[in-house]
Structures are given as C-alpha cells and as structure tokens.
Design an enzyme around this catalytic site. Structure first.
Site, PDB file in Angstrom:
ATOM      1  N   HIS A 107      41.785  15.622  39.395  1.00 46.50           N
ATOM      2  CA  HIS A 107      41.386  15.652  40.839  1.00 46.50           C
ATOM      3  C   HIS A 107      42.531  16.293  41.446  1.00 46.50           C
ATOM      4  O   HIS A 107      43.683  15.685  41.330  1.00 46.50           O
ATOM      5  CB  HIS A 107      40.962  14.394  41.535  1.00 46.50           C
ATOM      6  CG  HIS A 107      40.027  13.627  40.830  1.00 46.50           C
ATOM      7  ND1 HIS A 107      38.738  13.726  41.474  1.00 46.50           N
ATOM      8  CD2 HIS A 107      39.711  12.938  39.804  1.00 46.50           C
ATOM      9  CE1 HIS A 107      37.894  13.011  40.682  1.00 46.50           C
ATOM     10  NE2 HIS A 107      38.420  12.306  39.578  1.00 46.50           N
TER      11      HIS A 107
ATOM     12  N   ASN B 109      41.544   9.455  36.441  1.00 48.20           N
ATOM     13  CA  ASN B 109      40.693   8.346  35.903  1.00 48.20           C
ATOM     14  C   ASN B 109      40.636   8.347  34.327  1.00 48.20           C
ATOM     15  O   ASN B 109      40.211   9.292  33.910  1.00 48.20           O
ATOM     16  CB  ASN B 109      39.594   8.175  36.597  1.00 48.20           C
ATOM     17  CG  ASN B 109      40.017   7.780  38.249  1.00 48.20           C
ATOM     18  OD1 ASN B 109      40.848   7.104  38.420  1.00 48.20           O
ATOM     19  ND2 ASN B 109      38.979   8.403  39.010  1.00 48.20           N
TER      20      ASN B 109
ATOM     21  N   HIS C  10      38.917  15.239  33.553  1.00 47.32           N
ATOM     22  CA  HIS C  10      39.185  16.273  34.575  1.00 47.32           C
ATOM     23  C   HIS C  10      40.360  15.612  35.747  1.00 47.32           C
ATOM     24  O   HIS C  10      40.621  14.428  35.509  1.00 47.32           O
ATOM     25  CB  HIS C  10      37.865  15.969  35.539  1.00 47.32           C
ATOM     26  CG  HIS C  10      37.349  14.702  35.894  1.00 47.32           C
ATOM     27  ND1 HIS C  10      36.630  14.065  35.064  1.00 47.32           N
ATOM     28  CD2 HIS C  10      37.506  13.943  37.032  1.00 47.32           C
ATOM     29  CE1 HIS C  10      36.378  12.808  35.568  1.00 47.32           C
ATOM     30  NE2 HIS C  10      36.608  12.763  36.707  1.00 47.32           N
TER      31      HIS C  10
ATOM     32  N   ASP D 141      34.678  19.274  44.281  1.00 53.05           N
ATOM     33  CA  ASP D 141      34.017  18.126  44.239  1.00 53.05           C
ATOM     34  C   ASP D 141      32.823  17.918  44.833  1.00 53.05           C
ATOM     35  O   ASP D 141      32.878  18.231  46.069  1.00 53.05           O
ATOM     36  CB  ASP D 141      34.803  16.790  44.426  1.00 53.05           C
ATOM     37  CG  ASP D 141      34.362  15.505  43.731  1.00 53.05           C
ATOM     38  OD1 ASP D 141      34.959  15.154  42.895  1.00 53.05           O
ATOM     39  OD2 ASP D 141      33.507  15.209  44.099  1.00 53.05           O
ATOM     40  N   ILE D 142      31.692  17.490  44.497  1.00 54.68           N
ATOM     41  CA  ILE D 142      30.535  17.486  45.271  1.00 54.68           C
ATOM     42  C   ILE D 142      30.630  16.405  46.552  1.00 54.68           C
ATOM     43  O   ILE D 142      29.751  16.325  47.358  1.00 54.68           O
ATOM     44  CB  ILE D 142      29.255  17.030  44.523  1.00 54.68           C
ATOM     45  CG1 ILE D 142      28.040  17.543  44.951  1.00 54.68           C
ATOM     46  CG2 ILE D 142      29.104  15.575  43.860  1.00 54.68           C
ATOM     47  CD1 ILE D 142      26.780  17.762  43.943  1.00 54.68           C
TER      48      ILE D 142
ATOM     49  N   GLY E  72      37.856   3.298  36.760  1.00 55.64           N
ATOM     50  CA  GLY E  72      36.398   3.792  37.474  1.00 55.64           C
ATOM     51  C   GLY E  72      36.231   5.158  37.172  1.00 55.64           C
ATOM     52  O   GLY E  72      35.304   5.730  37.906  1.00 55.64           O
ATOM     53  N   GLN E  73      36.540   5.659  36.118  1.00 54.40           N
ATOM     54  CA  GLN E  73      36.072   6.979  35.472  1.00 54.40           C
ATOM     55  C   GLN E  73      34.430   6.979  35.507  1.00 54.40           C
ATOM     56  O   GLN E  73      34.097   6.071  35.001  1.00 54.40           O
ATOM     57  CB  GLN E  73      36.610   7.356  34.200  1.00 54.40           C
ATOM     58  CG  GLN E  73      36.276   8.469  33.626  1.00 54.40           C
ATOM     59  CD  GLN E  73      37.039   9.036  32.319  1.00 54.40           C
ATOM     60  OE1 GLN E  73      37.765   8.265  31.895  1.00 54.40           O
ATOM     61  NE2 GLN E  73      36.535  10.263  31.845  1.00 54.40           N
TER      62      GLN E  73
HETATM   63  P1  5GP Z   1      35.791   9.962  38.272  1.00 51.92           P
HETATM   64  O1  5GP Z   1      35.319   9.041  39.029  1.00 51.92           O
HETATM   65  O2  5GP Z   1      35.007  10.334  36.782  1.00 51.92           O
HETATM   66  O3  5GP Z   1      37.347  10.269  38.002  1.00 51.92           O
HETATM   67  O4  5GP Z   1      35.413  11.489  39.257  1.00 51.92           O
HETATM   68  C1  5GP Z   1      34.178  12.190  38.952  1.00 51.92           C
HETATM   69  C2  5GP Z   1      33.817  13.007  40.027  1.00 51.92           C
HETATM   70  O5  5GP Z   1      32.921  13.883  39.848  1.00 51.92           O
HETATM   71  C3  5GP Z   1      33.534  12.510  41.484  1.00 51.92           C
HETATM   72  O6  5GP Z   1      34.630  12.752  42.370  1.00 51.92           O
HETATM   73  C4  5GP Z   1      32.065  12.908  41.889  1.00 51.92           C
HETATM   74  O7  5GP Z   1      32.258  13.195  43.233  1.00 51.92           O
HETATM   75  C5  5GP Z   1      32.001  14.084  41.115  1.00 51.92           C
HETATM   76  N1  5GP Z   1      30.838  14.754  40.654  1.00 51.92           N
HETATM   77  C6  5GP Z   1      29.969  13.715  40.343  1.00 51.92           C
HETATM   78  N2  5GP Z   1      28.870  14.651  39.891  1.00 51.92           N
HETATM   79  C7  5GP Z   1      29.279  15.793  40.433  1.00 51.92           C
HETATM   80  C8  5GP Z   1      28.432  17.169  40.616  1.00 51.92           C
HETATM   81  O8  5GP Z   1      27.183  17.281  40.046  1.00 51.92           O
HETATM   82  N3  5GP Z   1      28.869  18.269  40.914  1.00 51.92           N
HETATM   83  C9  5GP Z   1      30.273  18.415  41.284  1.00 51.92           C
HETATM   84  N4  5GP Z   1      30.710  19.302  41.981  1.00 51.92           N
HETATM   85  N5  5GP Z   1      30.936  17.156  41.339  1.00 51.92           N
HETATM   86  C10 5GP Z   1      30.482  16.041  40.835  1.00 51.92           C
END
Ligand code: 5GP
Ligand code: ZN
Length: 114
Positions: free
Chosen positions: A102, A87, A100, A30-31, A93-94
């Site tokens: 986590h 999520n 995906h 994750d970034i 909060g997705q």
């Molecule tokens: P969500 O909130 O949809 O469950 O999680 C999305 C995740 O994607 C977040 O933890 C966010 O930090 C990660 N993310 C967003 N943009 C990027 C990216 O460009 N590269 C990577 N590796 N992770 C990302």
C-alpha cells in the site's frame, strides 16, 4: 491463481485504474482509498504474502522496492512523504492474499502503528 482477485486484475478480468505497469509489477488505485492517494503495488507473480518471498524472488523483490519511489514520484506524493504498508497474514488484517504494497499519501498521517 484463478480465484485470486489481484490475479484477475492483472489478467484484465476485473477493471482497475492502473497507474503503472511493467513486465514484473503493476500498480493501481485502491478501490476503498484510506488516503487521498492510495495505490497498491503488486508483483505479476502470484505470491501470497511478503514472508513467502524466497531466494528465487530476489530480483523481483528488489524491483518492487525500487518501483515504490518511481510510483510515488509519478503520483506526486514523494516530496511531502508517504507511508508504505504491507499486511502479512491474519493478525495484520491482510484481506487479499496476493502480495501488495500500500502506498498512502496526500495527507498528514495521524497514526503511527510502528
Ligand atoms: P489488505 O487488507 O489485504 O492489506 O488490502 C487489500 C486492499 O485491497 C484493501 O485496501 C482493499 O480496499 C483493496 N481492494 C479490495 N478489493 C479490491 C478491488 O476489487 N479493486 C481494487 N482496486 N482494490 C481492492
Ligand atoms: Zn494472485
């Protein structure tokens, strides 16, 4: 889905630190890590969210679940334990609408939403 961030990572159009990949799934760091180890496991197939999986995805769903432990072992977080978060939709909060998982590990979790 050309406008999907994670599809672009799958296509190699956006760089990511890939920690595992096979014909059906990939996993990358994750970034913005929320734990010392924070890996995202995704299907190569564009599926927007967990609740969009259908019967045609049974084998893929199984493969995703079976891959969680494999990646955790590879990442060294299996012995101490780790958290898996998915999520699903606006109230969760997705942010990225490509399914995906986590995998969060490497520290004691202080908050248990469940
Ligand atoms: P969500 O909130 O949809 O469950 O999680 C999305 C995740 O994607 C977040 O933890 C966010 O930090 C990660 N993310 C967003 N943009 C990027 C990216 O460009 N590269 C990577 N590796 N992770 C990302
Ligand atoms: Zn996608």
């Amino acid at each position: 889905m050309t406008d999907c961030l994670f599809c672009k990572i799958i296509a190699g159009e956006i760089p990511a630190k890939i920690v595992y990949e096979d014909s059906q799934v990939i996993a990358f760091n994750d970034i913005r890590p929320k734990a010392p180890t924070h890996i995202l496991l995704i299907p190569r197939k564009h599926i927007e969210k967990l609740s969009d999986l259908n019967a045609d995805d049974a084998a893929l769903s199984s493969h995703l679940m079976l891959t969680v432990g494999k990646i955790a072992e590879m990442a060294g977080i299996n012995e101490n334990g780790f958290r898996v978060v998915v999520n699903n939709g606006p109230f969760s909060g997705q942010e990225v609408y490509h399914l995906h998982f986590h995998l969060l590990g490497g520290k004691q979790m202080s908050w248990n939403p469940a």
